[in-house]
Motif scaffolding. Structure first.
Motif, short mmCIF file in Angstrom:
data_model
loop_
_atom_site.label_atom_id
_atom_site.label_comp_id
_atom_site.label_asym_id
_atom_site.label_seq_id
_atom_site.Cartn_x
_atom_site.Cartn_y
_atom_site.Cartn_z
N GLU A 27 -1.50 6.69 -9.52
CA GLU A 27 -0.34 5.80 -9.54
C GLU A 27 0.27 5.59 -8.16
O GLU A 27 1.12 4.70 -7.99
N LEU A 28 -0.17 6.33 -7.16
CA LEU A 28 0.24 6.02 -5.79
C LEU A 28 -0.39 4.70 -5.35
O LEU A 28 0.18 3.93 -4.58
N ALA A 29 -1.61 4.45 -5.84
CA ALA A 29 -2.35 3.24 -5.44
C ALA A 29 -2.11 2.08 -6.39
O ALA A 29 -2.26 0.93 -5.99
N ASP A 30 -1.76 2.39 -7.64
CA ASP A 30 -1.66 1.35 -8.66
C ASP A 30 -0.56 1.76 -9.63
O ASP A 30 -0.74 2.68 -10.43
N GLU A 69 -16.78 -2.19 -6.98
CA GLU A 69 -15.45 -2.37 -6.38
C GLU A 69 -14.71 -1.03 -6.36
O GLU A 69 -14.72 -0.31 -7.36
N ILE A 70 -14.11 -0.73 -5.23
CA ILE A 70 -13.20 0.42 -5.18
C ILE A 70 -11.91 -0.03 -5.85
O ILE A 70 -11.19 -0.89 -5.31
N LYS A 71 -11.65 0.47 -7.03
CA LYS A 71 -10.46 0.04 -7.78
C LYS A 71 -9.23 0.84 -7.40
O LYS A 71 -8.11 0.37 -7.59
N ASN A 72 -9.45 2.06 -6.92
CA ASN A 72 -8.31 2.91 -6.62
C ASN A 72 -8.73 3.94 -5.57
O ASN A 72 -9.78 4.57 -5.70
N ILE A 73 -7.92 4.06 -4.52
CA ILE A 73 -8.12 5.13 -3.54
C ILE A 73 -6.74 5.65 -3.19
O ILE A 73 -5.83 4.87 -2.88
N ALA A 74 -6.57 6.95 -3.26
CA ALA A 74 -5.25 7.51 -2.98
C ALA A 74 -5.39 8.92 -2.43
O ALA A 74 -6.25 9.69 -2.84
N ILE A 75 -4.51 9.20 -1.48
CA ILE A 75 -4.44 10.51 -0.83
C ILE A 75 -3.06 11.10 -1.15
O ILE A 75 -2.06 10.37 -1.11
N LYS A 76 -3.04 12.38 -1.46
CA LYS A 76 -1.78 13.11 -1.69
C LYS A 76 -0.79 12.77 -0.56
O LYS A 76 -1.18 12.78 0.62
N GLY A 81 -2.32 9.61 6.34
CA GLY A 81 -2.22 9.33 7.77
C GLY A 81 -2.95 10.32 8.66
O GLY A 81 -2.73 10.36 9.86
N LYS A 82 -3.84 11.11 8.06
CA LYS A 82 -4.58 12.12 8.82
C LYS A 82 -6.09 11.88 8.77
O LYS A 82 -6.86 12.80 9.04
N GLY A 83 -6.48 10.70 8.33
CA GLY A 83 -7.90 10.35 8.37
C GLY A 83 -8.70 10.59 7.10
O GLY A 83 -9.87 10.24 7.04
N LEU A 84 -8.05 11.17 6.07
CA LEU A 84 -8.84 11.47 4.87
C LEU A 84 -9.20 10.19 4.10
O LEU A 84 -10.30 10.07 3.56
N GLY A 85 -8.28 9.21 4.07
CA GLY A 85 -8.58 7.95 3.40
C GLY A 85 -9.78 7.26 4.04
O GLY A 85 -10.67 6.75 3.35
N SER A 86 -9.83 7.29 5.38
CA SER A 86 -10.99 6.70 6.08
C SER A 86 -12.27 7.43 5.68
O SER A 86 -13.31 6.80 5.46
N ILE A 106 -13.15 -4.28 -2.25
CA ILE A 106 -11.89 -3.57 -2.43
C ILE A 106 -10.78 -4.62 -2.43
O ILE A 106 -10.85 -5.59 -1.66
N GLY A 107 -9.81 -4.45 -3.32
CA GLY A 107 -8.72 -5.42 -3.39
C GLY A 107 -7.40 -4.76 -3.08
O GLY A 107 -7.20 -3.58 -3.39
N THR A 108 -6.51 -5.52 -2.49
CA THR A 108 -5.16 -5.01 -2.24
C THR A 108 -4.17 -6.16 -2.19
O THR A 108 -4.57 -7.33 -2.18
N ALA A 109 -2.89 -5.82 -2.15
CA ALA A 109 -1.87 -6.86 -2.21
C ALA A 109 -1.61 -7.48 -0.84
O ALA A 109 -1.81 -6.84 0.19
N GLY A 114 -0.77 -2.02 5.93
CA GLY A 114 -1.54 -0.89 6.46
C GLY A 114 -2.91 -0.79 5.82
O GLY A 114 -3.92 -0.55 6.50
N GLN A 115 -2.95 -1.01 4.52
CA GLN A 115 -4.24 -0.95 3.80
C GLN A 115 -5.15 -2.08 4.26
O GLN A 115 -6.36 -1.87 4.46
N LEU A 116 -4.58 -3.29 4.46
CA LEU A 116 -5.40 -4.42 4.93
C LEU A 116 -6.00 -4.12 6.31
O LEU A 116 -7.16 -4.44 6.58
N LEU A 118 -6.58 -1.06 7.51
CA LEU A 118 -7.59 0.01 7.34
C LEU A 118 -8.90 -0.54 6.78
O LEU A 118 -9.98 -0.23 7.29
N TYR A 119 -8.81 -1.38 5.75
CA TYR A 119 -10.05 -1.86 5.12
C TYR A 119 -10.85 -2.74 6.09
O TYR A 119 -12.08 -2.66 6.12
N GLN A 120 -10.16 -3.56 6.87
CA GLN A 120 -10.89 -4.39 7.85
C GLN A 120 -11.49 -3.52 8.94
O GLN A 120 -12.63 -3.74 9.37
N LYS A 121 -10.73 -2.49 9.35
CA LYS A 121 -11.25 -1.56 10.35
C LYS A 121 -12.52 -0.86 9.85
O LYS A 121 -13.42 -0.53 10.62
N MET A 122 -12.58 -0.64 8.52
CA MET A 122 -13.73 0.05 7.93
C MET A 122 -14.86 -0.93 7.56
O MET A 122 -15.80 -0.54 6.86
#
Ligand code: ACO
Length: 160
Positions: A27-30, A69-76, A81-86, A106-109, A114-116, A118-122
């Motif tokens: 629910e952090l992501a969605d 599709e990555i429907k959900n990605i979330a870090i505690k 901000g420490k690189g785990l999401g990457s 991957i979809g986002t709003a 920040g997510q946009l 990150l995803y382009q960077k990846m």
């Protein structure tokens, strides 16, 4: 799958189907439990642990034989901000390649700046906009970065 992050060993494993989904992370992501419950049954749910601590979740949904599709990605929250999401995005790319897929989405709003970034960077590129996706599918308005989340931006990368 295992990798090192911040000097800690992270194990990425498929969630045991007999255990409940980690809704606090999902629910952090969605924010919609209804949407989450719609995509979870068809998806592969990966949990990132350090020892017994659950640090992240990654949900990969199959679209067809060639694409997922990555429907959900979330870090505690305390570990963001420490690189785990990457690292989890890299794992999603590796898992999808190993499954023989050609494309990963991957979809986002529109408001998730920040997510946009990150995803382009990846390596994901914008391929589609689904107008008013969030207004049409979510009961309450979502605001981030001073913007209303209205449209879904879909990003994609070709897996080589
Ligand atoms: N705001 C600003 N910058 C961000 C954000 C953000 N929300 N998220 C990532 N970044 C930037 C970081 O500053 C960093 O930049 P740098 O490489 O220039 O230093 C880069 O992206 C990589 O960041 P990581 O540390 O790898 O990201 P993190 O471990 O925090 O994971 C994630 C990113 C998954 C978005 C995490 O912050 C999170 O769980 N956020 C809350 C839930 C969420 O928004 N999930 C994604 C929703 S879309 C979907 O699920 C399909």
């Amino acid at each position: 799958m295992k990798f090192e992050w911040q000097g800690r060993e992270i194990t990425l494993t498929i969630k045991d189907p007999s255990l409940p989904p980690p809704y606090d992370l999902l629910e952090l992501a969605d924010p919609s439990r209804k949407m989450i419950n719609a995509y979870l049954p068809m998806s592969s749910i990966y949990l990132a642990h350090h020892r017994d601590s659950l640090l992240g979740v990654l949900v990969i949904y199959p679209i067809d034989k060639e694409m997922a599709e990555i429907k959900n990605i979330a870090i505690k929250a305390s570990e963001q901000g420490k690189g785990l999401g990457s690292q989890l995005l890299k794992s999603a790319i590796q898992i999808s390649r190993e499954r023989g897929l050609q494309k990963l989405r991957i979809g986002t709003a529109n408001s998730s700046l920040g997510q946009l970034y990150l995803y382009q960077k990846m390596g994901f590129d914008l391929v589609e906009i689904i107008p008013n996706f969030f207004k049409d599918n979510y009961a309450t308005a979502i605001f981030e970065n001073g913007l209303e989340a209205r449209h879904m931006l879909v990003l994609e990368q070709t897996l080589t």
